[in-house]
Scaffold this motif. Structure first.
Motif, PDB file in Angstrom:
ATOM      1  N   MET A   1      -8.210   2.150  -5.225  1.00 26.07           N
ATOM      2  CA  MET A   1      -6.819   2.273  -4.804  1.00 26.07           C
ATOM      3  C   MET A   1      -6.501   3.735  -4.468  1.00 26.07           C
ATOM      4  SD  MET A   1      -4.872  -0.239  -4.298  1.00 26.07           S
ATOM      5  CE  MET A   1      -5.513  -1.538  -5.297  1.00 26.07           C
ATOM      6  N   GLU A   2      -7.071   4.644  -5.209  1.00 23.67           N
ATOM      7  CA  GLU A   2      -6.846   6.073  -4.952  1.00 23.67           C
ATOM      8  C   GLU A   2      -7.341   6.461  -3.564  1.00 23.67           C
ATOM      9  OE1 GLU A   2      -8.328   4.884  -7.813  1.00 23.67           O
ATOM     10  OE2 GLU A   2      -6.527   5.154  -9.052  1.00 23.67           O
ATOM     11  N   GLU A   3      -8.471   5.893  -3.146  1.00 24.37           N
ATOM     12  CA  GLU A   3      -8.993   6.181  -1.808  1.00 24.37           C
ATOM     13  C   GLU A   3      -8.076   5.618  -0.725  1.00 24.37           C
ATOM     14  OE1 GLU A   3     -12.980   4.601  -1.875  1.00 24.37           O
ATOM     15  OE2 GLU A   3     -13.823   6.546  -2.405  1.00 24.37           O
ATOM     16  N   ILE A   4      -7.503   4.451  -0.974  1.00 21.93           N
ATOM     17  CA  ILE A   4      -6.564   3.859  -0.006  1.00 21.93           C
ATOM     18  C   ILE A   4      -5.340   4.761   0.129  1.00 21.93           C
ATOM     19  CG2 ILE A   4      -5.010   1.919   0.466  1.00 21.93           C
ATOM     20  CD1 ILE A   4      -7.082   0.102  -0.951  1.00 21.93           C
ATOM     21  N   ILE A   5      -4.802   5.207  -0.986  1.00 24.28           N
ATOM     22  CA  ILE A   5      -3.635   6.089  -0.986  1.00 24.28           C
ATOM     23  C   ILE A   5      -3.952   7.389  -0.243  1.00 24.28           C
ATOM     24  CG2 ILE A   5      -2.177   7.504  -2.513  1.00 24.28           C
ATOM     25  CD1 ILE A   5      -2.328   5.027  -4.491  1.00 24.28           C
ATOM     26  N   ALA A   6      -5.134   7.961  -0.503  1.00 28.26           N
ATOM     27  CA  ALA A   6      -5.544   9.197   0.180  1.00 28.26           C
ATOM     28  C   ALA A   6      -5.708   8.966   1.679  1.00 28.26           C
ATOM     29  CB  ALA A   6      -6.849   9.725  -0.426  1.00 28.26           C
ATOM     30  N   PHE A   7      -6.259   7.818   2.066  1.00 25.83           N
ATOM     31  CA  PHE A   7      -6.431   7.506   3.485  1.00 25.83           C
ATOM     32  C   PHE A   7      -5.080   7.489   4.194  1.00 25.83           C
ATOM     33  CE2 PHE A   7      -6.897   5.054   7.286  1.00 25.83           C
ATOM     34  CZ  PHE A   7      -8.183   5.321   7.751  1.00 25.83           C
ATOM     35  N   PHE A   8      -4.092   6.829   3.596  1.00 28.53           N
ATOM     36  CA  PHE A   8      -2.760   6.763   4.205  1.00 28.53           C
ATOM     37  C   PHE A   8      -2.207   8.169   4.431  1.00 28.53           C
ATOM     38  CE2 PHE A   8      -2.763   2.310   3.793  1.00 28.53           C
ATOM     39  CZ  PHE A   8      -1.634   1.798   4.392  1.00 28.53           C
ATOM     40  N   GLU A   9      -2.358   9.005   3.439  1.00 30.06           N
ATOM     41  CA  GLU A   9      -1.854  10.386   3.536  1.00 30.06           C
ATOM     42  C   GLU A   9      -2.574  11.139   4.648  1.00 30.06           C
ATOM     43  OE1 GLU A   9       1.033  12.814   2.444  1.00 30.06           O
ATOM     44  OE2 GLU A   9       0.657  11.123   1.115  1.00 30.06           O
ATOM     45  N   LYS A  10      -3.898  11.057   4.638  1.00 28.21           N
ATOM     46  CA  LYS A  10      -4.695  11.807   5.611  1.00 28.21           C
ATOM     47  C   LYS A  10      -4.541  11.267   7.035  1.00 28.21           C
ATOM     48  CE  LYS A  10      -7.901  13.613   2.267  1.00 28.21           C
ATOM     49  NZ  LYS A  10      -9.249  13.681   1.742  1.00 28.21           N
ATOM     50  N   ALA A  11      -4.283   9.972   7.168  1.00 25.16           N
ATOM     51  CA  ALA A  11      -4.079   9.387   8.499  1.00 25.16           C
ATOM     52  C   ALA A  11      -2.688   9.695   9.044  1.00 25.16           C
ATOM     53  CB  ALA A  11      -4.295   7.870   8.447  1.00 25.16           C
TER      54      ALA A  11
ATOM     55  N   TRP B   1       0.017   8.333   7.904  1.00 24.48           N
ATOM     56  CA  TRP B   1       0.842   7.123   7.814  1.00 24.48           C
ATOM     57  C   TRP B   1       1.931   7.261   6.776  1.00 24.48           C
ATOM     58  CZ3 TRP B   1      -3.594   2.945   7.782  1.00 24.48           C
ATOM     59  CH2 TRP B   1      -4.159   2.893   9.061  1.00 24.48           C
ATOM     60  N   GLY B   2       1.766   8.175   5.822  1.00 28.74           N
ATOM     61  CA  GLY B   2       2.800   8.391   4.823  1.00 28.74           C
ATOM     62  C   GLY B   2       2.260   8.371   3.410  1.00 28.74           C
ATOM     63  N   THR B   3       3.203   8.453   2.484  1.00 27.32           N
ATOM     64  CA  THR B   3       2.878   8.438   1.063  1.00 27.32           C
ATOM     65  C   THR B   3       2.966   7.001   0.570  1.00 27.32           C
ATOM     66  OG1 THR B   3       3.767  10.671   0.822  1.00 27.32           O
ATOM     67  CG2 THR B   3       3.534   9.353  -1.199  1.00 27.32           C
ATOM     68  N   LEU B   4       1.834   6.478   0.148  1.00 27.74           N
ATOM     69  CA  LEU B   4       1.736   5.104  -0.335  1.00 27.74           C
ATOM     70  C   LEU B   4       1.756   5.114  -1.856  1.00 27.74           C
ATOM     71  CD1 LEU B   4       1.238   2.155   0.707  1.00 27.74           C
ATOM     72  CD2 LEU B   4      -1.198   2.577   0.233  1.00 27.74           C
ATOM     73  N   THR B   5       2.652   4.313  -2.416  1.00 28.83           N
ATOM     74  CA  THR B   5       2.810   4.241  -3.867  1.00 28.83           C
ATOM     75  C   THR B   5       2.754   2.785  -4.303  1.00 28.83           C
ATOM     76  OG1 THR B   5       4.338   6.104  -3.684  1.00 28.83           O
ATOM     77  CG2 THR B   5       4.302   4.950  -5.787  1.00 28.83           C
ATOM     78  N   ILE B   6       2.052   2.527  -5.406  1.00 27.24           N
ATOM     79  CA  ILE B   6       2.054   1.175  -5.972  1.00 27.24           C
ATOM     80  C   ILE B   6       3.352   1.009  -6.745  1.00 27.24           C
ATOM     81  CG2 ILE B   6       0.936  -0.425  -7.570  1.00 27.24           C
ATOM     82  CD1 ILE B   6      -1.706   1.058  -6.968  1.00 27.24           C
ATOM     83  N   VAL B   7       4.126  -0.025  -6.379  1.00 29.70           N
ATOM     84  CA  VAL B   7       5.404  -0.302  -7.029  1.00 29.70           C
ATOM     85  C   VAL B   7       5.205  -1.265  -8.188  1.00 29.70           C
ATOM     86  CG1 VAL B   7       7.719  -1.267  -6.700  1.00 29.70           C
ATOM     87  CG2 VAL B   7       6.675   0.111  -4.892  1.00 29.70           C
ATOM     88  N   SER B   8       4.425  -2.318  -7.946  1.00 28.41           N
ATOM     89  CA  SER B   8       4.167  -3.300  -9.004  1.00 28.41           C
ATOM     90  C   SER B   8       2.857  -4.016  -8.726  1.00 28.41           C
ATOM     91  CB  SER B   8       5.312  -4.309  -9.116  1.00 28.41           C
ATOM     92  OG  SER B   8       5.396  -5.094  -7.949  1.00 28.41           O
ATOM     93  N   GLU B   9       2.289  -4.562  -9.790  1.00 25.36           N
ATOM     94  CA  GLU B   9       1.042  -5.297  -9.670  1.00 25.36           C
ATOM     95  C   GLU B   9       1.152  -6.564 -10.499  1.00 25.36           C
ATOM     96  OE1 GLU B   9      -3.766  -4.543 -10.073  1.00 25.36           O
ATOM     97  OE2 GLU B   9      -2.372  -2.889 -10.397  1.00 25.36           O
ATOM     98  N   GLY B  10       0.877  -7.680  -9.851  1.00 27.25           N
ATOM     99  CA  GLY B  10       0.900  -8.969 -10.531  1.00 27.25           C
ATOM    100  C   GLY B  10      -0.479  -9.596 -10.512  1.00 27.25           C
ATOM    101  N   LYS B  11      -0.552 -10.812 -10.997  1.00 25.16           N
ATOM    102  CA  LYS B  11      -1.828 -11.528 -11.064  1.00 25.16           C
ATOM    103  C   LYS B  11      -2.401 -11.800  -9.669  1.00 25.16           C
ATOM    104  CE  LYS B  11      -2.672 -15.988 -12.371  1.00 25.16           C
ATOM    105  NZ  LYS B  11      -2.499 -17.193 -13.163  1.00 25.16           N
ATOM    106  N   ASN B  12      -1.523 -12.093  -8.725  1.00 24.27           N
ATOM    107  CA  ASN B  12      -1.963 -12.463  -7.380  1.00 24.27           C
ATOM    108  C   ASN B  12      -1.356 -11.616  -6.280  1.00 24.27           C
ATOM    109  OD1 ASN B  12      -3.538 -14.696  -8.284  1.00 24.27           O
ATOM    110  ND2 ASN B  12      -1.636 -15.809  -8.609  1.00 24.27           N
TER     111      ASN B  12
END
Length: 151
Positions: free
Chosen positions: A59-69, A71-82
């Motif tokens: 997930m950290e790599e995905i967040i870094a990719f968004f920043e470097k591309a 696209w913006g600052t990507l933040t996880i708001v919530s995580e559920g089972k599915n």
């Protein structure tokens, strides 16, 4: 194209200044003109294609990719089972909401869906919800535990 990681490409390109105006000309003016009403689905597919070309393991790599591309600052708001819920913010997104009546973030949605699908090995989809007053985009990424990816 040579097989390079996004980190290698980023290092080569990171010091080249890029105009937000130039980016928006392509993203929000030219592409919709070329693709018409197919813009959103094509961008979703393109995001999935990019994710397959640049597979990320965490997930950290995905967040870094968004920043470097850019696209913006990507933040996880919530995580559920599915599902996972993300928030995406940036000055470019805020500006886009102020000058464009209808815009799409399907490129980012497709990219997220494919990255999570590759990580979880389950069929995954992503949905965008624009929060124009708050100047952010919410992505809901859902997967089905009963629908594994067969390789």
């Amino acid at each position: 194209m040579k097989n390079t990681t996004f980190q290698e490409q980023y290092k080569l390109l990171e010091n080249i200044p890029l105009s937000g105006f130039g980016y928006e000309l392509i993203r929000e003016i030219l592409l919709p003109e070329l693709l018409g009403k197919e813009t959103a689905p094509v961008l979703y597919w393109a995001g999935k294609s990019l994710a397959r070309k640049y597979p990320l393991e965490t997930m950290e790599e995905i967040i870094a990719f968004f920043e470097k591309a850019g696209w913006g600052t990507l933040t996880i708001v919530s995580e559920g089972k599915n599902e996972l819920e993300f928030e995406l913010t940036s000055p470019l997104i805020a500006a886009r909401f102020s000058y464009k009546e209808d815009c799409t973030f399907q490129l980012e949605a497709g990219f997220l869906a494919q990255q999570i699908e590759q990580q979880k090995k389950l069929v995954t989809e992503a949905y965008e919800q624009q929060k124009k007053r708050a100047k952010k985009v919410i992505f809901t990424v859902k997967w089905d535990r009963k629908d594994p990816i067969v390789e």
